[in-house]
Design a protein around this motif. Structure first.
Motif, short mmCIF file in Angstrom:
data_model
loop_
_atom_site.label_atom_id
_atom_site.label_comp_id
_atom_site.label_asym_id
_atom_site.label_seq_id
_atom_site.Cartn_x
_atom_site.Cartn_y
_atom_site.Cartn_z
N LEU A 5 -28.39 -12.29 12.42
CA LEU A 5 -29.19 -11.84 11.28
C LEU A 5 -28.89 -12.76 10.10
N PRO A 6 -29.89 -13.33 9.48
CA PRO A 6 -29.64 -14.19 8.32
C PRO A 6 -28.93 -13.43 7.20
N GLY A 7 -27.88 -14.04 6.69
CA GLY A 7 -27.15 -13.46 5.56
C GLY A 7 -26.14 -12.40 5.95
N VAL A 8 -25.88 -12.19 7.26
CA VAL A 8 -24.98 -11.12 7.68
C VAL A 8 -23.54 -11.39 7.28
N GLU A 9 -23.21 -12.67 7.03
CA GLU A 9 -21.82 -13.00 6.70
C GLU A 9 -21.33 -12.26 5.45
N GLN A 10 -22.25 -11.98 4.53
CA GLN A 10 -21.83 -11.38 3.27
C GLN A 10 -21.39 -9.93 3.39
N ILE A 11 -21.64 -9.29 4.53
CA ILE A 11 -21.15 -7.91 4.70
C ILE A 11 -20.09 -7.81 5.78
N GLU A 63 -17.29 -9.85 5.81
CA GLU A 63 -16.04 -10.37 5.30
C GLU A 63 -15.72 -9.67 3.99
N PRO A 64 -14.51 -9.10 3.84
CA PRO A 64 -14.19 -8.29 2.66
C PRO A 64 -14.45 -9.00 1.33
N GLY A 65 -14.10 -10.30 1.25
CA GLY A 65 -14.30 -11.00 -0.01
C GLY A 65 -15.76 -11.12 -0.39
N ALA A 66 -16.59 -11.46 0.58
CA ALA A 66 -18.02 -11.59 0.32
C ALA A 66 -18.63 -10.23 0.00
N LEU A 67 -18.19 -9.20 0.70
CA LEU A 67 -18.72 -7.86 0.46
C LEU A 67 -18.32 -7.38 -0.94
N SER A 68 -17.11 -7.67 -1.35
CA SER A 68 -16.64 -7.28 -2.68
C SER A 68 -17.45 -8.00 -3.76
N ALA A 69 -17.73 -9.27 -3.53
CA ALA A 69 -18.53 -10.02 -4.49
C ALA A 69 -19.94 -9.45 -4.59
N LEU A 70 -20.49 -9.00 -3.45
CA LEU A 70 -21.83 -8.43 -3.44
C LEU A 70 -21.90 -7.17 -4.29
N HIS A 71 -20.84 -6.35 -4.23
CA HIS A 71 -20.85 -5.06 -4.92
C HIS A 71 -20.14 -5.11 -6.28
N GLY A 72 -19.48 -6.20 -6.58
CA GLY A 72 -18.82 -6.32 -7.88
C GLY A 72 -17.57 -5.48 -7.99
N GLU A 73 -16.92 -5.13 -6.90
CA GLU A 73 -15.65 -4.39 -6.92
C GLU A 73 -14.90 -4.67 -5.63
N ASP A 74 -13.58 -4.50 -5.70
CA ASP A 74 -12.76 -4.79 -4.52
C ASP A 74 -13.01 -3.73 -3.46
N LEU A 75 -13.43 -4.18 -2.26
CA LEU A 75 -13.71 -3.28 -1.16
C LEU A 75 -12.95 -3.72 0.09
N SER A 76 -12.60 -2.75 0.89
CA SER A 76 -12.03 -3.03 2.22
C SER A 76 -12.98 -2.46 3.27
N LEU A 77 -13.11 -3.16 4.38
CA LEU A 77 -13.99 -2.73 5.46
C LEU A 77 -13.30 -1.65 6.29
N LEU A 78 -14.03 -0.61 6.64
CA LEU A 78 -13.49 0.47 7.47
C LEU A 78 -13.93 0.32 8.92
N ARG A 79 -15.20 0.32 9.15
CA ARG A 79 -15.71 0.19 10.51
C ARG A 79 -17.19 -0.13 10.43
N GLY A 80 -17.77 -0.50 11.55
CA GLY A 80 -19.19 -0.81 11.54
C GLY A 80 -19.74 -0.99 12.94
N ARG A 81 -21.03 -1.26 12.97
CA ARG A 81 -21.72 -1.46 14.25
C ARG A 81 -22.73 -2.59 14.09
N LEU A 82 -22.79 -3.43 15.11
CA LEU A 82 -23.72 -4.55 15.12
C LEU A 82 -24.72 -4.36 16.25
N LYS A 83 -26.00 -4.51 15.91
CA LYS A 83 -27.07 -4.54 16.90
C LYS A 83 -27.73 -5.90 16.77
N PRO A 84 -27.33 -6.85 17.64
CA PRO A 84 -27.79 -8.23 17.46
C PRO A 84 -29.30 -8.34 17.26
#
Length: 879
Positions: free
Chosen positions: A12-18, A20-41
């Protein structure tokens, strides 16, 4: 590198930003840690995240709570308590514009905010929000949170799947799911009814997709794996699991356990994530398919058992902290080995193999684990099914962790002994304080010295050690129609399974009479239940509900429970009950026979209908005719009517000798003397010239013992060696006897529940179906052996047993039966009882003790039955 692999897999184009914790934190403007997730290619990527500040605050609060609790409290603090809901959120990258619109539409209904981030107009679309805007859970979460008057803490969050909240002030846990949890409620009630330690659940405001339960304990076993009591807790979990597996449950009572495909569907995902591992993954799938059993034993299982599913109460001041098994989402009907494999895989993955060995030790004390090869296969399957967990939890080293699980699964599949070595080498340290597994209705599971003595070592159970049989196949309880039924009696496998007779678990075991041996001359239609026993014809709960028939498949452990008052092979039961609505079944041997009591009505007195398979009733009538010499000295059942599959007889007055009549005024002794006098008169009146080869003597009795030995081995392998020695000793004694010189018509299954006493009347005699020409000593030996057994059971006191033996011995002297002959037959009857009662869960352990007492020491003479109970080996004639 690991994020790049995930991004390539997600496609999926642009998936890297969600991812990786650093990219995700930058997206939301606050420090975030990843808990869990699911990928459907190619379709979507959904992640849950937590504010780092919120997580730190929660951890700090837990640390302060631990510090305030004393020296050990920090170690015992509840690590499961999490952040507040405001700190938890989700982010979704989705390709479908229709699904993007659906997320926005559902959030708008509850007034929750979903933020749509800038992105390509044609997609994929980037959305994010809080718990109340969850793509699937949002509306329910909104309603629950708005109803609370306190701030909850998040215990677990799987976006668009489930949310678990802790309410600190009320001590409750709320589980919110996207699907109805009726199956979870049902299996939880099953666990509770069976006494397995778990936590009760109830719907929130009649919504089955929201459940409320008690917040229990101080953490889970995974978090406290290094605690000094961790091994005992794992043993207790093993005992609780064995208790669950040992409870037979009708398959149609349960949903299917949610185990997924036989060969885990995660394998293609692993091959796609790690293309270099694809050949090995495909090979593992083929190997697993060959190793897993085609027809495993099945029953009620947890479905996803691991140390983090076992809660402990480490703040309990007692020496036996308790446990609860939780998260029954996947629980249901499934292969028993899957639970053990799931636990071992979790322990090996977490590098805590000692917890795996301890669970097997607890399980093996009470149950029979699978053989080494099967256990290895289920462990490998669980390793493969869980191999993607590090990916879904965003472990940065997920390629290494996935690769290790693949290697471990391969090693175990190729060499099951590798699992043995891993468990036997597990370190123990100084952990080992005993733990009790208790539930709302369950007693402590620790019953042996290792589980009750704090100084006793934990013995790790490894596959090679647990392949030996440990317990009986016949379960103590069966769950059917939402109620727990006690297995009152069972019979040998008849080609269609092991027949069971069930009674409501809250009723008293009536200890029905023993089954006589199957004999060709009576067509195998003997009635082993005493229909006329007053203990069975009272209006107690047992009589009102009546027993139910069932069948146990010894290969799979599955139980088929018949509808009340039915039996596919005994259609006469349903017909009789239809004709007499107030009638009740009092005895039911599935596929063989049943007895129905019909109460008095009008001029007709109480009657009993004995029901057999169609076309076999004539054999019952012939048996009554052939036993005519007993009629007169005894009162026999008198036929009223008969058809092709039933015989109706009038009830006999009186109380069975089994009940133990009063000793005062000589009632008990007089009842026995009258019985034995009638027996002698019946023998004198019977035929004495049998057809050639038709006499039941010591050789025939020895053959009976051999057949019972083989039958009992199937259902109680643990007692096999004890019974084998007792039976061989009895067969040696029987081998010293010759064929009877003066054969007579004997009852052949004479015992206390076949005889009724009524003042002023001749003794009543039941079940003469087994009558044959044989050695009179056998009848007296049967009576004498049962007197000793009743005393061991605690049904008679010592005085009742002593008087009965005295009268039997006097009858033997009058009949000129040698003491050695009586003793030999008695040893055979006692040995047979150890086999018969291997089929009775209530008495199984005592039957093993009897077998142990009967076996002779090496080089010692056989133990006489009197010596067993410390009674002088002499026969007393009373006048």
């Amino acid at each position: 590198m690991s994020t790049a692999r995930l991004a390539a897999h997600a496609d999926l184009p642009g998936v890297e930003q969600i991812l990786e914790p650093g990219a995700l934190s930058a997206l939301h403007g606050e420090d975030l840690s990843l808990l869990r997730g699911r990928l459907k290619p190619g379709a979507s990527a959904l992640v849950a995240h937590c504010q780092v500040a919120a997580a730190a605050a929660a951890a700090d609060a837990d640390a302060r709570a631990g510090a305030a609790g004393g020296a050990d409290a920090a170690d015992e603090a509840d690590a499961a308590r999490g952040p507040s809901p405001e700190g938890i959120g989700w982010t979704l990258l989705i390709a479908s514009p229709h699904k993007r619109d659906g997320v926005l539409r559902r959030a708008a209904r509850s007034g929750a905010e979903v933020h749509e981030h800038t992105g390509p107009a044609e997609g994929p679309f980037l959305l994010s929000g809080g718990l109340e805007a969850d793509p699937r859970l949002g509306r329910l979460v909104h309603r629950v949170l708005r109803s609370l008057r306190q701030t909850p803490r998040v215990l677990s969050y799987n976006p668009a799947r489930h949310l678990v909240l802790h309410l600190p002030q009320t001590g409750q846990v709320v589980r919110i799911a996207t699907r109805p949890l009726d199956d979870l409620l049902h299996v939880t009630r099953c666990w509770t009814a069976l006494g397995v330690p778990t936590i009760a659940q109830r719907p929130w405001r009649r919504r089955s997709s929201v459940l409320v339960s008690e917040h229990w304990g101080t953490g889970d076993l995974a978090h406290h794996a290094q605690h000094r009591r961790a091994l005992r807790a794992a043993e207790a979990a093993g005992a609780a699991l064995s208790q669950l597996h040992d409870a037979a449950v009708a398959a149609d009572e349960l949903p299917e356990a949610r185990l997924g495909e036989r060969i885990p569907a995660t394998l293609p995902e692993i091959a796609a994530l790690l293309p270099e591992q694809a050949p090995a993954v495909h090979r593992l799938g083929r190997l697993l398919r060959d190793r897993l059993p085609e027809h495993p034993r099945t029953g009620l299982i947890h479905g996803d058992l691991s140390p983090d599913q076992v809660l402990l109460d480490l703040q309990d001041t007692g020496s036996l902290p308790q446990i609860r098994v939780i998260d029954l989402d996947r629980s249901g009907h499934g292969p028993l080995g899957a639970d053990l494999g799931s636990w071992l895989a979790a322990c090996l993955s977490a590098d805590t193999p000692e917890l795996g060995a301890a669970l097997l030790a607890g399980y093996a004390r009470a149950g029979t684990p699978p053989e080494a090869e099967e256990l290895a296969a289920w462990t490998a399957r669980a390793l493969l099914a869980g191999a993607v967990d590090p990916v879904r939890r965003f472990r940065t080293d997920w390629p290494i962790l996935v690769g290790r699980r693949l290697e471990l699964a391969a090693a175990i599949l190729e060499d099951p002994a590798h699992l043995t070595r891993l468990l036997s080498a597990a370190p123990r340290g100084d952990r080992g304080a005993p733990v009790a597994a208790t539930g709302p209705t369950a007693p402590a599971v620790a019953t042996d010295s290792a589980a009750t003595d704090p100084a006793a070592p934990v013995v790790p159970a490894v596959p090679d050690a647990v392949t030996d049989p440990a317990v009986a196949v016949v379960p103590e309880r069966v769950l059917a129609d939402g109620a727990v039924w006690a297995v009152d009696r069972a019979w040998p496998h008849d080609g269609r399974g092991i027949p069971l007779e069930l009674r409501a678990a809250d009723t008293e075991d009536t200890d029905d009479p023993e089954d006589p041996e199957d004999t060709a001359d009576i067509g195998n239609v003997e009635d082993t239940g005493n229909a006329e026993d007053p203990a069975e014809r009272t209006d107690s709960a047992t009589a009102r509900r009546g027993p139910r028939g069932a069948r146990l498949d010894p290969e799979t452990g599955e139980v088929t429970v018949f509808a009340p008052g039915t039996d596919p092979r005994l259609p006469g039961i349903a017909r009789c009950l239809d004709a007499h609505p107030d009638a009740e079944v009092v005895s039911h041997r599935p596929g063989k026979r049943a007895v129905v009591r019909v109460p008095a009505a009008g001029e007709q007195g109480e009657r009993y209908v004995k029901i057999v398979r169609p076309g076999r009733a004539q054999r019952l009538r012939d048996a009554l005719t052939n036993a005519a010499s007993f009629d007169g000295p005894f009162r026999l059942q008198q036929e009223i009517t008969a058809d092709e599959d039933s015989v109706t007889t009038a009830a006999l007055a009186g109380r069975t000798l089994h009940e133990g009549l009063p000793l005062e005024d000589g009632v008990w002794r007089r009842a026995w003397r009258e019985t034995l006098t009638a027996w002698a008169q019946a023998l004198a009146a019977g035929p004495v010239t049998p057809p050639e080869g038709a006499v039941h003597g010591p050789a025939e009795e020895s053959a009976v013992l051999e057949s019972w030995r083989d039958r009992a081995r199937l259902v109680d392998p643990l007692g096999s060696d004890l019974r084998e020695r007792a039976i061989e000793a009895a067969r040696r004694e029987l081998g010293r006897l010759t064929a009877p010189e003066r054969p007579a018509l004997i009852h052949r299954d004479l015992h206390d529940k076949q005889i009724l006493h009524a003042p002023g009347l001749a003794p009543g005699l039941l079940d003469v179906d087994t009558a044959v020409l044989g050695d009179p000593a056998l009848d007296l030996a049967n009576l004498r052996a049962h007197a000793s057994w009743r005393e061991l059971q605690g049904i008679w006191n010592a005085e009742h047993a002593r008087i009965a033996r005295e009268e039997i011995d006097a009858a033997a002297l009058r009949a000129r039966i040698p003491a050695a002959t009586l003793a030999a037959y008695e040893s055979g009857t006692l040995a047979r009882l150890t086999c018969v009662y291997a089929f009775r869960p209530r008495w199984r352990a005592l039957a093993r003790e009897l077998a142990a007492d009967l076996r002779p020491a090496p080089g010692a003479p056989p133990v006489a039955p009197d010596d067993l109970l410390h009674i002088p080996d002499e026969r007393t004639v009373t006048t």
